[in-house]
Write a protein that holds these residues in place. Sequence first.
Motif, PDB file in Angstrom:
ATOM      1  N   ASN A  93       0.827  -1.193   0.000  1.00 45.24           N
ATOM      2  CA  ASN A  93       0.000   0.000   0.000  1.00 45.24           C
ATOM      3  C   ASN A  93       0.870   1.255   0.000  1.00 45.24           C
ATOM      4  OD1 ASN A  93      -1.635   2.135   0.579  1.00 45.24           O
ATOM      5  ND2 ASN A  93      -2.812   1.070   2.156  1.00 45.24           N
ATOM      6  N   LEU A 144      -0.525  13.816  -2.773  1.00 45.67           N
ATOM      7  CA  LEU A 144      -1.279  14.245  -3.964  1.00 45.67           C
ATOM      8  C   LEU A 144      -0.799  13.556  -5.237  1.00 45.67           C
ATOM      9  CD1 LEU A 144      -1.703  18.061  -3.220  1.00 45.67           C
ATOM     10  CD2 LEU A 144      -3.305  16.194  -2.809  1.00 45.67           C
ATOM     11  N   SER A 146      -0.086  10.221  -7.819  1.00 51.20           N
ATOM     12  CA  SER A 146      -0.835   9.014  -8.173  1.00 51.20           C
ATOM     13  C   SER A 146      -0.203   7.812  -7.472  1.00 51.20           C
ATOM     14  CB  SER A 146      -0.797   8.798  -9.679  1.00 51.20           C
ATOM     15  OG  SER A 146       0.457   8.283 -10.052  1.00 51.20           O
ATOM     16  N   GLY A 147      -0.917   6.691  -7.467  1.00 48.85           N
ATOM     17  CA  GLY A 147      -0.428   5.497  -6.782  1.00 48.85           C
ATOM     18  C   GLY A 147       0.928   5.028  -7.296  1.00 48.85           C
ATOM     19  N   MET A 174      -2.115  -2.223  -5.952  1.00 47.14           N
ATOM     20  CA  MET A 174      -3.127  -1.161  -5.957  1.00 47.14           C
ATOM     21  C   MET A 174      -2.945  -0.178  -7.108  1.00 47.14           C
ATOM     22  SD  MET A 174      -5.295  -1.645  -3.783  1.00 47.14           S
ATOM     23  CE  MET A 174      -5.500  -2.819  -2.448  1.00 47.14           C
ATOM     24  N   ASP A 176      -2.780   1.281 -11.180  1.00 50.10           N
ATOM     25  CA  ASP A 176      -3.394   1.152 -12.498  1.00 50.10           C
ATOM     26  C   ASP A 176      -2.336   0.622 -13.472  1.00 50.10           C
ATOM     27  OD1 ASP A 176      -1.806   3.356 -13.299  1.00 50.10           O
ATOM     28  OD2 ASP A 176      -3.396   4.783 -12.877  1.00 50.10           O
ATOM     29  N   ARG A 178      -0.687   1.749 -15.952  1.00 50.42           N
ATOM     30  CA  ARG A 178       0.506   2.576 -16.172  1.00 50.42           C
ATOM     31  C   ARG A 178       1.416   2.560 -14.941  1.00 50.42           C
ATOM     32  NH1 ARG A 178      -0.909   8.436 -17.363  1.00 50.42           N
ATOM     33  NH2 ARG A 178      -1.111   7.762 -19.536  1.00 50.42           N
TER      34      ARG A 178
ATOM     35  N   PHE B  20      -5.960  21.869   0.620  1.00 53.70           N
ATOM     36  CA  PHE B  20      -6.022  20.531   0.027  1.00 53.70           C
ATOM     37  C   PHE B  20      -7.307  20.306  -0.750  1.00 53.70           C
ATOM     38  CE2 PHE B  20      -3.246  19.994   3.776  1.00 53.70           C
ATOM     39  CZ  PHE B  20      -2.079  19.716   3.068  1.00 53.70           C
ATOM     40  N   GLY B  42     -10.329   3.118 -14.171  1.00 51.07           N
ATOM     41  CA  GLY B  42      -9.864   4.498 -14.190  1.00 51.07           C
ATOM     42  C   GLY B  42      -8.497   4.559 -13.539  1.00 51.07           C
ATOM     43  N   HIS B  43      -7.701   5.568 -13.902  1.00 49.73           N
ATOM     44  CA  HIS B  43      -6.355   5.688 -13.346  1.00 49.73           C
ATOM     45  C   HIS B  43      -6.414   5.908 -11.835  1.00 49.73           C
ATOM     46  CE1 HIS B  43      -6.663  10.088 -12.848  1.00 49.73           C
ATOM     47  NE2 HIS B  43      -7.302  10.091 -14.014  1.00 49.73           N
ATOM     48  N   THR B  44      -5.290   5.726 -11.148  1.00 48.48           N
ATOM     49  CA  THR B  44      -5.278   5.963  -9.706  1.00 48.48           C
ATOM     50  C   THR B  44      -5.586   7.448  -9.486  1.00 48.48           C
ATOM     51  OG1 THR B  44      -2.917   6.406  -9.684  1.00 48.48           O
ATOM     52  CG2 THR B  44      -3.570   4.168  -9.178  1.00 48.48           C
ATOM     53  N   GLN B  92     -11.539  -0.798  -0.499  1.00 49.53           N
ATOM     54  CA  GLN B  92     -10.334  -1.114  -1.241  1.00 49.53           C
ATOM     55  C   GLN B  92      -9.262  -1.707  -0.315  1.00 49.53           C
ATOM     56  OE1 GLN B  92      -8.993   2.283  -3.423  1.00 49.53           O
ATOM     57  NE2 GLN B  92      -7.294   1.204  -4.372  1.00 49.53           N
ATOM     58  N   TYR B  93      -9.099  -1.138   0.862  1.00 49.76           N
ATOM     59  CA  TYR B  93      -8.098  -1.652   1.797  1.00 49.76           C
ATOM     60  C   TYR B  93      -8.800  -2.352   2.948  1.00 49.76           C
ATOM     61  CZ  TYR B  93      -4.999   1.349  -0.824  1.00 49.76           C
ATOM     62  OH  TYR B  93      -4.299   1.923  -1.837  1.00 49.76           O
ATOM     63  N   TYR B  96      -9.041  -1.271   6.649  1.00 55.78           N
ATOM     64  CA  TYR B  96      -9.901  -0.189   7.134  1.00 55.78           C
ATOM     65  C   TYR B  96     -11.247  -0.707   7.595  1.00 55.78           C
ATOM     66  CZ  TYR B  96      -6.560   2.839   4.730  1.00 55.78           C
ATOM     67  OH  TYR B  96      -5.425   3.461   4.310  1.00 55.78           O
ATOM     68  N   MET B 243      -5.019   7.491 -20.899  1.00 57.85           N
ATOM     69  CA  MET B 243      -5.527   7.687 -19.532  1.00 57.85           C
ATOM     70  C   MET B 243      -4.783   6.856 -18.496  1.00 57.85           C
ATOM     71  SD  MET B 243      -9.593   7.313 -20.105  1.00 57.85           S
ATOM     72  CE  MET B 243     -10.503   8.316 -21.259  1.00 57.85           C
TER      73      MET B 243
END
Lengths: 288, 287
Positions: A93, A144, A146-147, A174, A176, A178, B20, B42-44, B92-93, B96, B243
């Motif tokens: 993670n 902020l 991406s993963g 976790m 995507d 890319r 933020f 979808g992308h992260t 997802q996790y 949690y 994407m």
Amino acid sequence: MSEIISVEHLAYSYPGVDDTPGVAVFEDMNLKVEEGSFVAVLGGNGCGKSTLAKHFNSILLPCGGRVMVCGMDTADEERLIAVRRNVGMVFQNPDNQIVANVVEEDVAFGPENLGISSAEIRRRVDNALRQVGMNEFAQHAPHLLSGGQKQRIAIAGIIAMEPKCIVLDEPTAMLDPRGRREVIDTVMKLNREKGITVVLITHHMDEAAKAQRVVVLHEGKVAADGTPKEVFSQVELLHSLGLAAPETVELCWELNKQGFSLPLDRLGEEECARLLYDAVKTQCPGGN
Amino acid sequence: MEPILQVQNLNYIYSQGTPFEHQALMDVSFSVRRGEFLGIIGHTGSGKSTLMQQLNGLLKPTSGKILLDGKDIWSDKKLTRQARFRVGLVFQYPEYQLFEETVYRDIAFGPRNMGLKEDEIDRRVRDAARAVGLTDAQLQVSPFDLSGGQKRRVAIAGVIAMEPEVLILDEPTAGLDPAGRAEILGYIEHYRKTHNAAILMVSHSMDDVARLTERLLVMNGSKLAMDGTPAEVFARSDELLEMGLNIPEVTRVFLDLKKMGLDVEPVYTIGQAVEALKKLKGGAAVC
Ligand SMILES: Nc1ncnc2c1ncn2[C@@H]1O[C@H](COP(=O)(O)OP(=O)(O)OP(=O)(O)O)[C@@H](O)[C@H]1O
Ligand SMILES: Nc1ncnc2c1ncn2[C@@H]1O[C@H](COP(=O)(O)OP(=O)(O)OP(=O)(O)O)[C@@H](O)[C@H]1O
Ligand SMILES: [Mg+2]
Ligand SMILES: [Mg+2]
């Protein structure tokens, strides 16, 4: 040749709660990892992959047998820091691994704990960020990103400690497509260009196919060990262990059930396509 | 028939008014029928998990509406509470979601909250545990002493024990071994059929969504970028790559075959690929 990690007759059980018996994960586990190699470790859920990995940098200590890292016994308390300096870990993670509010501070965290001079830390941080292709993000806020970017920052944090070996425990679970590609390309580059030993634990067969060696664990033992082509062509064995081959091989295997006779070692898309092309083009009666 | 779930012009802004601040959802609209199997890719950071948490009332829209059976889930407290049970969300996790002392109590948590009787709770816990491949012995251990893949099974069992009409799974197979993946996905499909439940599955596995779902939503930069069948979506491979996404591995193999001059239609699953190649081989054999 020399081995960077050597697991010798390892026995390990998690302690039981109250008076229940503990879980025996390993009774007599043996494995050697060559310095500079790229090894993928596969195995079903609960077979002991993470437990094994945690022995590589003294997070867990053997109940029996021993684990040697760069010639040091991981159970030797005096060598703890030296062991951790040589073997870095990246976990699944990406969020849980971020400790600071600015990327470069995050990357500096590990080396700071090793008591390294600040000039040297500066050099290592810049170098590590460059190696994972994230130097432009040095001043960004890590949460902020991406993963895939976060995971590359985590890898940079490990590189900055200049380990000889990086162990990644499902680093792309976790991410995507890319992000997954970015992480795998990054570790392959570190392995190729810097000679860093890579141990990659994964449930993604296409990632394991990129390693030099694939080790399959089952019930606390090594069930298969060889090049990706050698291991993944044993489709039946893999299935019986709850695993699979890459989609390309699974496709050929399904086709063989339908009267084709294809070899099962074409892991890449292109080589698989070429094989299939020849099979349908040149196939004539008598061939089946 | 009226859709079970309708999402209308949904906007969501995190940490509004702070440095933020981030708009995670922009004007998202779609609806879901009972019994439908929907994939979300979808992308992260594209907003998938944020969207899923809106659907059972865990997050409140900044603007826009979520209708469950035609009723706005935020129009009345009772409806909001109901949405938690009728729309089940597997996070997802899984960490949690797990907090009880034993696996049994964790799985029982949802049904107990629904106010079910003890013997009904027991039946549901055991059924759900069995369905996801947990043993009776594992019911008594602490969820924190389990491996990653085992924790995920507990999290899934805890939600299906509530027997929701809409089952949302955020990356349910991340961290599962291939057999576990097949087993859980098979179970989800079984649950859909037996309960006529709508399934929404967020996934980074193009292979999985291609094989299972009848419709795909593609999130990109907080917006719903595509909504169509897997064939329609995966036909737009250039946009998907742009994407940060991809197309299934067999689809890529077939694109290569086409480039090499074979006359093949696109395929998205191994099953389709086998059929197509069998036909081609048959054709060649006639030559
Ligand atoms: N903290 C713990 N206490 C007790 N038992 C544990 C603990 N962590 C893991 N185990 C048990 O040890 C065995 C091996 O777990 P491990 O986490 O090494 O598996 P893994 O191969 O990494 O699995 P996965 O693919 O699911 O991550 C499992 O049976 C698990 O339930
Ligand atoms: N509490 C928060 N405050 C500010 N921004 C947030 C907060 N939580 C999430 N975000 C941002 O909202 C965006 C959408 O997040 P979300 O978790 O919905 O993405 P996702 O599509 O599920 O991504 P992934 O594939 O990584 O799970 C991300 O850019 C994320 O950084
Ligand atoms: Mg593990
Ligand atoms: Mg998410």
